[in-house]
Design a protein around this motif. Structure first.
Motif, PDB file in Angstrom:
ATOM      1  N   GLU A  71       0.832  -1.209   0.000  1.00 47.87           N
ATOM      2  CA  GLU A  71       0.000   0.000   0.000  1.00 47.87           C
ATOM      3  C   GLU A  71       0.865   1.256   0.000  1.00 47.87           C
ATOM      4  N   LEU A  72       1.887   1.254   0.834  1.00 50.37           N
ATOM      5  CA  LEU A  72       2.774   2.418   0.901  1.00 50.37           C
ATOM      6  C   LEU A  72       3.533   2.619  -0.405  1.00 50.37           C
ATOM      7  N   ALA A  73       3.935   1.533  -1.042  1.00 54.39           N
ATOM      8  CA  ALA A  73       4.621   1.635  -2.339  1.00 54.39           C
ATOM      9  C   ALA A  73       3.651   2.136  -3.410  1.00 54.39           C
ATOM     10  N   ASP A  74       2.432   1.632  -3.400  1.00 50.20           N
ATOM     11  CA  ASP A  74       1.427   2.067  -4.374  1.00 50.20           C
ATOM     12  C   ASP A  74       1.122   3.557  -4.242  1.00 50.20           C
ATOM     13  N   GLN A  75       1.213   4.081  -3.028  1.00 54.94           N
ATOM     14  CA  GLN A  75       0.955   5.504  -2.784  1.00 54.94           C
ATOM     15  C   GLN A  75       2.197   6.377  -3.006  1.00 54.94           C
ATOM     16  N   GLY A  76       3.310   5.739  -3.339  1.00 60.53           N
ATOM     17  CA  GLY A  76       4.529   6.490  -3.615  1.00 60.53           C
ATOM     18  C   GLY A  76       5.304   6.914  -2.383  1.00 60.53           C
ATOM     19  N   LEU A  77       5.043   6.283  -1.239  1.00 63.59           N
ATOM     20  CA  LEU A  77       5.725   6.655   0.002  1.00 63.59           C
ATOM     21  C   LEU A  77       6.939   5.779   0.292  1.00 63.59           C
ATOM     22  N   VAL A  78       6.927   4.563  -0.231  1.00 61.88           N
ATOM     23  CA  VAL A  78       7.999   3.597   0.031  1.00 61.88           C
ATOM     24  C   VAL A  78       8.489   3.025  -1.291  1.00 61.88           C
ATOM     25  N   ARG A  79       9.789   2.804  -1.359  1.00 59.25           N
ATOM     26  CA  ARG A  79      10.398   2.180  -2.534  1.00 59.25           C
ATOM     27  C   ARG A  79      10.900   0.798  -2.140  1.00 59.25           C
ATOM     28  N   ARG A  80      10.607  -0.176  -2.979  1.00 63.39           N
ATOM     29  CA  ARG A  80      11.071  -1.558  -2.791  1.00 63.39           C
ATOM     30  C   ARG A  80      12.283  -1.739  -3.690  1.00 63.39           C
ATOM     31  N   ILE A  81      13.408  -2.123  -3.100  1.00 63.71           N
ATOM     32  CA  ILE A  81      14.655  -2.282  -3.838  1.00 63.71           C
ATOM     33  C   ILE A  81      15.035  -3.764  -3.841  1.00 63.71           C
ATOM     34  N   ILE A  90      16.000  -7.904  -0.559  1.00 62.14           N
ATOM     35  CA  ILE A  90      14.957  -6.898  -0.759  1.00 62.14           C
ATOM     36  C   ILE A  90      14.977  -5.947   0.418  1.00 62.14           C
ATOM     37  N   THR A  91      15.117  -4.675   0.103  1.00 62.33           N
ATOM     38  CA  THR A  91      15.093  -3.653   1.143  1.00 62.33           C
ATOM     39  C   THR A  91      14.011  -2.629   0.809  1.00 62.33           C
ATOM     40  N   TYR A  92      13.615  -1.903   1.839  1.00 57.61           N
ATOM     41  CA  TYR A  92      12.594  -0.879   1.692  1.00 57.61           C
ATOM     42  C   TYR A  92      13.150   0.432   2.230  1.00 57.61           C
ATOM     43  N   CYS A  93      12.791   1.521   1.555  1.00 56.58           N
ATOM     44  CA  CYS A  93      13.191   2.842   2.025  1.00 56.58           C
ATOM     45  C   CYS A  93      12.097   3.835   1.681  1.00 56.58           C
ATOM     46  N   LEU A  94      12.134   4.976   2.307  1.00 58.98           N
ATOM     47  CA  LEU A  94      11.163   6.016   2.022  1.00 58.98           C
ATOM     48  C   LEU A  94      11.534   6.731   0.729  1.00 58.98           C
ATOM     49  N   THR A  95      10.528   7.096  -0.029  1.00 58.25           N
ATOM     50  CA  THR A  95      10.737   7.968  -1.178  1.00 58.25           C
ATOM     51  C   THR A  95      10.826   9.407  -0.638  1.00 58.25           C
ATOM     52  N   GLU A  96      11.049  10.333  -1.515  1.00 59.19           N
ATOM     53  CA  GLU A  96      11.070  11.743  -1.100  1.00 59.19           C
ATOM     54  C   GLU A  96       9.718  12.133  -0.500  1.00 59.19           C
ATOM     55  N   GLN A  97       8.655  11.657  -1.117  1.00 54.30           N
ATOM     56  CA  GLN A  97       7.308  11.925  -0.616  1.00 54.30           C
ATOM     57  C   GLN A  97       7.100  11.301   0.767  1.00 54.30           C
ATOM     58  N   GLY A  98       7.581  10.087   0.963  1.00 54.46           N
ATOM     59  CA  GLY A  98       7.471   9.439   2.259  1.00 54.46           C
ATOM     60  C   GLY A  98       8.310  10.132   3.317  1.00 54.46           C
ATOM     61  N   ALA A  99       9.517  10.553   2.921  1.00 52.76           N
ATOM     62  CA  ALA A  99      10.405  11.246   3.866  1.00 52.76           C
ATOM     63  C   ALA A  99       9.816  12.580   4.316  1.00 52.76           C
ATOM     64  N   ALA A 100       8.946  13.158   3.504  1.00 54.24           N
ATOM     65  CA  ALA A 100       8.303  14.419   3.884  1.00 54.24           C
ATOM     66  C   ALA A 100       7.407  14.249   5.112  1.00 54.24           C
ATOM     67  N   LEU A 101       7.017  13.017   5.411  1.00 52.02           N
ATOM     68  CA  LEU A 101       6.206  12.754   6.608  1.00 52.02           C
ATOM     69  C   LEU A 101       7.030  12.766   7.885  1.00 52.02           C
ATOM     70  N   ARG A 102       8.345  12.790   7.754  1.00 48.93           N
ATOM     71  CA  ARG A 102       9.218  12.769   8.940  1.00 48.93           C
ATOM     72  C   ARG A 102       8.880  13.912   9.902  1.00 48.93           C
ATOM     73  N   ILE A 103       8.588  15.082   9.374  1.00 49.76           N
ATOM     74  CA  ILE A 103       8.260  16.232  10.225  1.00 49.76           C
ATOM     75  C   ILE A 103       7.025  15.924  11.067  1.00 49.76           C
ATOM     76  N   ALA A 104       5.985  15.377  10.434  1.00 53.54           N
ATOM     77  CA  ALA A 104       4.766  15.040  11.171  1.00 53.54           C
ATOM     78  C   ALA A 104       5.050  13.964  12.220  1.00 53.54           C
ATOM     79  N   LEU A 105       5.841  12.959  11.854  1.00 56.33           N
ATOM     80  CA  LEU A 105       6.170  11.890  12.802  1.00 56.33           C
ATOM     81  C   LEU A 105       7.018  12.419  13.953  1.00 56.33           C
ATOM     82  N   ASP A 106       7.914  13.361  13.674  1.00 57.28           N
ATOM     83  CA  ASP A 106       8.702  13.985  14.747  1.00 57.28           C
ATOM     84  C   ASP A 106       7.798  14.742  15.716  1.00 57.28           C
ATOM     85  N   HIS A 107       6.780  15.415  15.186  1.00 59.83           N
ATOM     86  CA  HIS A 107       5.831  16.131  16.049  1.00 59.83           C
ATOM     87  C   HIS A 107       5.022  15.153  16.897  1.00 59.83           C
TER      88      HIS A 107
END
Length: 121
Positions: A71-81, A90-107
């Protein structure tokens, strides 16, 4: 029950519009799914293999983790490598769009530390 005010408007006509913008409603729907925020929080710390994510979240089944990552990959938040080679890695990482949520998660993290401390049992 609606009442009519001095200006002839009903209570319902005076109440503010509490409808969410469609994009906000869609984001809340995605982020409120069970385990999504935990997975995003972990990936904010860096890329991770499937097994690392599975171990890091007690109670999260492998089937549900697979669904959430998809679901997260389909929404462009996570990249499957996928790295070829024995064994396939197989590894997973945040896309630029997913990394933009870091501010909200920090709050959320800061709010939780202040207002929702974990009590020792």
């Amino acid at each position: 029950m609606n009442t009519v005010g001095d200006d002839g408007a009903t209570d319902s006509a005076k109440s503010p519009n509490f409808l969410l913008p469609p994009s906000t409603a869609a984001a809340i729907d995605l982020l409120s799914r069970r385990w999504i925020l935990q997975v995003l929080y972990l990936l904010c710390q860096g890329e991770a293999r499937f097994s690392e994510l599975a171990r890091a979240v007690p109670g999260l089944s492998r089937r549900v983790l697979t669904e959430r990552l998809r679901e997260l990959a389909d929404q462009g938040l996570v990249r499957r490598i996928v790295e070829d080679g024995p064994p396939t890695r197989i590894t997973y990482c945040l896309t630029e769009q997913g990394a933009a949520l870091r501010i909200a998660l920090d709050h959320i993290d800061a709010w939780a530390a202040t207002h929702h401390p974990v009590r020792a049992s």
